[in-house]
Design a protein around this motif. Structure first.
Motif, PDB file in Angstrom:
ATOM      1  N   LEU A 195       3.526   5.673  13.757  1.00 26.73           N
ATOM      2  CA  LEU A 195       4.650   5.976  12.898  1.00 26.73           C
ATOM      3  C   LEU A 195       4.741   7.457  12.698  1.00 26.73           C
ATOM      4  O   LEU A 195       3.669   8.253  11.823  1.00 26.73           O
ATOM      5  CB  LEU A 195       4.630   5.161  11.763  1.00 26.73           C
ATOM      6  CG  LEU A 195       4.322   3.632  11.901  1.00 26.73           C
ATOM      7  CD1 LEU A 195       3.822   3.103  10.603  1.00 26.73           C
ATOM      8  CD2 LEU A 195       5.301   3.157  12.698  1.00 26.73           C
ATOM      9  N   ASP A 196       5.729   8.247  12.884  1.00 26.78           N
ATOM     10  CA  ASP A 196       5.913   9.769  12.687  1.00 26.78           C
ATOM     11  C   ASP A 196       6.809   9.869  11.407  1.00 26.78           C
ATOM     12  O   ASP A 196       7.819   9.648  11.320  1.00 26.78           O
ATOM     13  CB  ASP A 196       6.594  10.517  13.789  1.00 26.78           C
ATOM     14  CG  ASP A 196       6.111  11.996  13.804  1.00 26.78           C
ATOM     15  OD1 ASP A 196       5.652  12.446  12.622  1.00 26.78           O
ATOM     16  OD2 ASP A 196       6.463  12.711  14.719  1.00 26.78           O
ATOM     17  N   GLU A 197       5.870  10.382  10.223  1.00 25.27           N
ATOM     18  CA  GLU A 197       6.691  10.531   9.064  1.00 25.27           C
ATOM     19  C   GLU A 197       7.603   9.298   8.649  1.00 25.27           C
ATOM     20  O   GLU A 197       8.813   9.736   8.559  1.00 25.27           O
ATOM     21  CB  GLU A 197       7.209  11.656   9.080  1.00 25.27           C
ATOM     22  CG  GLU A 197       6.595  12.811   9.352  1.00 25.27           C
ATOM     23  CD  GLU A 197       6.799  14.215   8.974  1.00 25.27           C
ATOM     24  OE1 GLU A 197       7.897  14.475   8.332  1.00 25.27           O
ATOM     25  OE2 GLU A 197       5.925  15.105   8.861  1.00 25.27           O
ATOM     26  N   PRO A 198       6.990   8.052   8.409  1.00 22.40           N
ATOM     27  CA  PRO A 198       7.948   7.087   8.359  1.00 22.40           C
ATOM     28  C   PRO A 198       8.635   7.027   6.842  1.00 22.40           C
ATOM     29  O   PRO A 198       9.499   6.207   7.175  1.00 22.40           O
ATOM     30  CB  PRO A 198       6.958   5.828   8.348  1.00 22.40           C
ATOM     31  CG  PRO A 198       5.646   6.360   8.027  1.00 22.40           C
ATOM     32  CD  PRO A 198       5.756   7.657   8.507  1.00 22.40           C
ATOM     33  N   THR A 199       8.573   7.807   6.240  1.00 21.58           N
ATOM     34  CA  THR A 199       9.219   7.736   4.628  1.00 21.58           C
ATOM     35  C   THR A 199       9.923   8.941   4.422  1.00 21.58           C
ATOM     36  O   THR A 199      10.640   8.962   3.404  1.00 21.58           O
ATOM     37  CB  THR A 199       8.160   7.700   3.451  1.00 21.58           C
ATOM     38  OG1 THR A 199       7.124   8.626   3.612  1.00 21.58           O
ATOM     39  CG2 THR A 199       7.414   6.323   3.688  1.00 21.58           C
ATOM     40  N   VAL A 200       9.929   9.705   5.329  1.00 21.59           N
ATOM     41  CA  VAL A 200      10.842  11.237   5.216  1.00 21.59           C
ATOM     42  C   VAL A 200      12.258  11.046   5.133  1.00 21.59           C
ATOM     43  O   VAL A 200      12.897   9.807   5.717  1.00 21.59           O
ATOM     44  CB  VAL A 200      10.625  12.101   6.607  1.00 21.59           C
ATOM     45  CG1 VAL A 200      11.641  12.265   7.117  1.00 21.59           C
ATOM     46  CG2 VAL A 200       9.730  13.375   6.007  1.00 21.59           C
ATOM     47  N   GLY A 201      12.879  11.391   4.017  1.00 22.06           N
ATOM     48  CA  GLY A 201      14.073  11.459   3.688  1.00 22.06           C
ATOM     49  C   GLY A 201      14.712  10.081   3.096  1.00 22.06           C
ATOM     50  O   GLY A 201      15.983   9.518   3.054  1.00 22.06           O
ATOM     51  N   LEU A 202      13.765   9.250   2.692  1.00 27.71           N
ATOM     52  CA  LEU A 202      14.010   7.929   1.947  1.00 27.71           C
ATOM     53  C   LEU A 202      13.976   8.251   0.326  1.00 27.71           C
ATOM     54  O   LEU A 202      13.248   9.198  -0.109  1.00 27.71           O
ATOM     55  CB  LEU A 202      13.039   6.875   2.072  1.00 27.71           C
ATOM     56  CG  LEU A 202      13.060   6.441   3.710  1.00 27.71           C
ATOM     57  CD1 LEU A 202      11.921   5.499   3.812  1.00 27.71           C
ATOM     58  CD2 LEU A 202      14.314   6.147   4.476  1.00 27.71           C
ATOM     59  N   ASP A 203      15.039   7.377  -0.470  1.00 26.94           N
ATOM     60  CA  ASP A 203      14.982   7.584  -1.646  1.00 26.94           C
ATOM     61  C   ASP A 203      13.316   6.907  -2.372  1.00 26.94           C
ATOM     62  O   ASP A 203      12.972   6.052  -1.511  1.00 26.94           O
ATOM     63  CB  ASP A 203      16.052   7.074  -2.477  1.00 26.94           C
ATOM     64  CG  ASP A 203      16.277   5.589  -2.352  1.00 26.94           C
ATOM     65  OD1 ASP A 203      15.252   4.718  -2.175  1.00 26.94           O
ATOM     66  OD2 ASP A 203      17.373   5.180  -2.336  1.00 26.94           O
ATOM     67  N   PRO A 204      12.921   7.127  -3.487  1.00 29.64           N
ATOM     68  CA  PRO A 204      11.673   6.761  -3.857  1.00 29.64           C
ATOM     69  C   PRO A 204      11.582   5.153  -3.884  1.00 29.64           C
ATOM     70  O   PRO A 204      10.561   4.687  -3.448  1.00 29.64           O
ATOM     71  CB  PRO A 204      11.887   7.102  -5.445  1.00 29.64           C
ATOM     72  CG  PRO A 204      12.818   8.184  -5.547  1.00 29.64           C
ATOM     73  CD  PRO A 204      13.519   8.061  -4.513  1.00 29.64           C
ATOM     74  N   LYS A 205      12.519   4.365  -3.984  1.00 24.85           N
ATOM     75  CA  LYS A 205      12.652   2.872  -4.048  1.00 24.85           C
ATOM     76  C   LYS A 205      12.350   2.500  -2.605  1.00 24.85           C
ATOM     77  O   LYS A 205      11.449   1.513  -2.259  1.00 24.85           O
ATOM     78  CB  LYS A 205      13.956   2.316  -4.441  1.00 24.85           C
ATOM     79  CG  LYS A 205      13.853   0.774  -4.582  1.00 24.85           C
ATOM     80  CD  LYS A 205      15.024   0.282  -5.471  1.00 24.85           C
ATOM     81  CE  LYS A 205      15.022  -1.149  -5.121  1.00 24.85           C
ATOM     82  NZ  LYS A 205      15.931  -1.553  -4.045  1.00 24.85           N
ATOM     83  N   GLN A 206      13.082   3.247  -1.626  1.00 22.98           N
ATOM     84  CA  GLN A 206      12.884   2.906  -0.195  1.00 22.98           C
ATOM     85  C   GLN A 206      11.456   3.246   0.539  1.00 22.98           C
ATOM     86  O   GLN A 206      10.960   2.612   1.197  1.00 22.98           O
ATOM     87  CB  GLN A 206      14.068   3.872   0.758  1.00 22.98           C
ATOM     88  CG  GLN A 206      15.415   3.219   0.537  1.00 22.98           C
ATOM     89  CD  GLN A 206      16.542   4.213   1.021  1.00 22.98           C
ATOM     90  OE1 GLN A 206      16.128   5.330   0.976  1.00 22.98           O
ATOM     91  NE2 GLN A 206      17.537   3.422   1.378  1.00 22.98           N
ATOM     92  N   VAL A 207      10.950   4.667  -0.310  1.00 26.19           N
ATOM     93  CA  VAL A 207       9.653   4.824   0.104  1.00 26.19           C
ATOM     94  C   VAL A 207       8.867   3.863  -0.530  1.00 26.19           C
ATOM     95  O   VAL A 207       7.804   3.453   0.453  1.00 26.19           O
ATOM     96  CB  VAL A 207       9.400   6.182  -0.653  1.00 26.19           C
ATOM     97  CG1 VAL A 207       8.055   6.493  -0.539  1.00 26.19           C
ATOM     98  CG2 VAL A 207      10.174   7.253  -0.071  1.00 26.19           C
ATOM     99  N   ALA A 208       8.953   3.188  -1.403  1.00 24.26           N
ATOM    100  CA  ALA A 208       7.906   2.249  -2.086  1.00 24.26           C
ATOM    101  C   ALA A 208       7.950   1.131  -0.988  1.00 24.26           C
ATOM    102  O   ALA A 208       6.933   0.392  -0.701  1.00 24.26           O
ATOM    103  CB  ALA A 208       8.343   1.830  -3.504  1.00 24.26           C
ATOM    104  N   GLU A 209       9.212   0.806  -0.791  1.00 19.24           N
ATOM    105  CA  GLU A 209       9.306  -0.391   0.133  1.00 19.24           C
ATOM    106  C   GLU A 209       8.582  -0.171   1.634  1.00 19.24           C
ATOM    107  O   GLU A 209       8.215  -1.306   2.111  1.00 19.24           O
ATOM    108  CB  GLU A 209      10.907  -0.767   0.449  1.00 19.24           C
ATOM    109  CG  GLU A 209      11.820  -1.348  -0.729  1.00 19.24           C
ATOM    110  CD  GLU A 209      12.956  -1.554  -0.514  1.00 19.24           C
ATOM    111  OE1 GLU A 209      13.659  -2.008  -1.477  1.00 19.24           O
ATOM    112  OE2 GLU A 209      13.553  -0.929   0.556  1.00 19.24           O
ATOM    113  N   MET A 210       9.016   0.853   2.198  1.00 15.57           N
ATOM    114  CA  MET A 210       8.316   1.467   3.432  1.00 15.57           C
ATOM    115  C   MET A 210       7.013   1.077   3.325  1.00 15.57           C
ATOM    116  O   MET A 210       5.851   0.722   4.167  1.00 15.57           O
ATOM    117  CB  MET A 210       8.815   2.683   3.722  1.00 15.57           C
ATOM    118  CG  MET A 210       8.413   3.165   4.913  1.00 15.57           C
ATOM    119  SD  MET A 210       9.245   2.041   6.409  1.00 15.57           S
ATOM    120  CE  MET A 210      10.150   2.944   7.395  1.00 15.57           C
TER     121      MET A 210
END
Lengths: 253, 308
Positions: free
Chosen positions: B156-171
């Motif tokens: 996974l190459d930078e799987p949380t880049v560009g996501l909002d904080p909630k989405q980052v937490a989900e990821m």
């Protein structure tokens, strides 16, 4: 084989259902409807009004010839427009990564892309075949020469598609891809012009043989020549092969 | 599972990756950490067989990426930085396409797609066009694509880049859930991500590995020297001066009502300090010990390589 069909199926579906393809198909049929009918009426008037000594003009050599030359002319421009996105857009949208990291070979990618686009072009060929077909009930003509001419159309179209896919593999830019495809196609035609101005018998015959024009005309006249089939198939093969090399090279660059 | 030996990659004259060697064992979650341009993505692309290294070897599940690229690719699910999705396809159809492409047998396609949709909680949007989905959903579709063939290894190459904080937490929760089922290599320049989801961390800067350790080990290694933050109501300057006299205090300074004290790390010193502050009647209201976070380690390590 399965991989090739998977790729071809996906591209065929996304191309055939794209608004662009529908628009192109609609515009083509508008143009063919206009010109085909016009040349048919002209043909009818000519055969009734004048008495020609010698062999009378046939439908094949007048109406169909015009129709098929027109299809060819349209394809020179339309095919690059349909193939432009195949690889260029994959690169731009980074979906190319998916293809290159999937367990498939570069050959499968090149063939899949080619077949997908070729399938879509066959829809257009089928559409254009409706016109001569609709003439059959009202005018009698012999079918085999027409089929020979359409074999020529299909082979030439496959060459254009291979050229278009190759052009698309060279760049990320869709615009550049369509322009390159167009120039390559025109170049294949203009080679015969070189034949006229070339000095030396040897050079002239070489240039004549490697230009699409001469081979295509033979098909329209209704003659199926093995060398023409081989020539057009080789052209297709060559450009698919070049595409395969370009795709493969991205692993090493 | 993954063995990398003396990997180098040149882009023209520029060397993006320099003699990288590391191994990843089965079931491990490894974080690849480094600033932008450190060579993370390049290394990952080489691991997936996307591009060839200039020199060095990579073996994945015993297969060499040169000799058997197809075998290697069958075992890897890769999520690039930009999710490789076709905007004009529905989620369902896209995943079916990916499954076919990755050699999932025709009978198993439906169940694989369902499983991938379920793992990434995408059932609600399965019939929607990917082009109409938000960035977070697209990222999840990208992850579903990597999972669809149930590969042994996930990259996974930078799987949380560009996501909002909630989405980052989900990821992150998603990645945690995948732990144990797959060997995971993920790259990031966001440190809490590594702390949240990885067993092992490889820190890379300018194409070289500068640290490789278990997360715990790395923080222990760097923790030498305690760090105290004290908040008082009054006499901050005086307290700072007095504290310097205590044995074991390396340095102390004050800004406003806050004091920063560095010690040699012994607990007794902290006790002495608290006694002293109380005895001075400075009005102690806060005393906090802090260990170095990955963030500090990272900055220290990357700084020290730049200086050397």
């Amino acid at each position: 084989m399965r991989n090739i069909l998977t790729l071809a199926g996906k591209d065929f579906r996304s191309l055939a259902t794209s608004p662009m393809f529908c628009l192109i198909a609609a515009l083509c049929s508008v143009m063919w409807s206009f010109t085909f009918l016009r040349s048919l009426i002209l043909f009818a008037e000519n055969t009734q009004a004048t008495f020609n000594p010698g062999p009378s003009p046939t439908l094949q050599m007048t109406v169909f010839l015009t129709h098929i030359s027109q299809i060819n002319l349209l394809f020179v421009f339309i095919v690059p427009a349909l193939t432009m996105r195949l690889l260029a857009e994959e690169k731009k949208l980074r979906t190319y990564d998916l293809l290159l990291t999937a367990p498939i070979t570069a050959t499968e990618i090149a063939l899949g892309k080619f077949l997908g686009a070729f399938g879509v072009i066959l829809i257009l060929v089928a559409l254009s075949f409706l016109y001569p077909l609709a003439t059959y009930p009202i005018a009698h003509f012999s079918f085999p020469p027409l089929l020979a001419a359409y074999l020529g159309v299909i082979l030439v179209a496959s060459t254009y598609v291979a050229v278009g896919v190759f052009a698309s593999s060279l760049t990320q830019s869709v615009v550049l891809s369509v322009v390159m495809g167009l120039v390559f196609n025109l170049f294949l035609w203009f080679l015969s012009q070189g034949a006229e101005s070339a000095t030396g018998l040897y050079m002239t015959s070489v240039l004549e043989q490697i230009s699409i024009g001469d081979h295509f005309m033979a098909f329209i006249r209704g003659s199926i020549r093995l060398k023409s089939i081989m020539f057009l198939l080789s052209c297709t093969g060559l450009f698919v092969f070049l595409t395969q090399r370009v795709v493969e090279s991205s692993r090493w660059r | 599972m993954i063995q990398v030996k003396e990997l180098s990659k040149f882009y023209g004259d520029r060397q993006a990756v320099k003699n990288l060697s590391f191994t990843v064992n089965k079931g491990e979650v490894v974080g690849f950490l480094g600033p932008n341009g450190a060579g993370k993505s390049t290394t990952m692309k080489i691991l997936t067989g996307y591009m060839a290294p200039t020199s060095g070897t990579v073996q994945i599940s015993g297969f060499d990426i040169f000799e058997d690229p197809i075998e290697v690719k069958k075992r890897i699910g890769y999520l690039p930085e930009t999710p490789p999705v076709y905007l004009d396809m529905t989620v369902q159809r896209y995943l079916e396409f990916c499954a076919k492409l990755k050699g999932v047998s025709s009978e198993a396609i439906d169940s694989s797609v369902d499983a991938a949709l379920q793992k990434t909680a995408l059932q609600q949007v399965r019939r929607r066009m990917i082009g109409n989905l938000s960035k977070g959903f697209r990222q999840r579709v990208g992850l579903a694509q990597a999972l669809v063939s149930d590969p042994e290894i996930l990259i996974l190459d930078e799987p949380t880049v560009g996501l909002d904080p909630k989405q980052v937490a989900e990821m992150r929760t998603l990645i945690k859930e995948l732990k144990g089922k797959h060997t995971i290599v993920l790259s990031t320049h966001i440190l809490p991500e590594v702390q949240a989801s990885c067993d092992k961390v490889i820190i890379i800067n300018e194409g070289q590995i500068i640290a490789e350790d278990q997360i715990q080990g790395l923080s222990n290694r760097m923790a030498g020297g305690g760090h105290l933050k004290i908040r008082v109501l009054r006499k901050a300057d005086q307290v700072a001066e007095e504290l310097k006299r205590i044995e074991g205090v390396v340095d102390s300074s004050s800004t406003g009502n806050y004091l920063e004290v560095k010690t040699d790390g012994r607990d007794q010193v902290v006790e002495e300090i608290s006694k002293k502050v109380v005895s001075l009647d400075a009005g102690l209201i806060e005393l906090q010990t802090s260990t170095l976070s990955l963030e500090d380690i990272f900055i220290q390590l990357t700084d020290s390589t730049e200086k050397s």
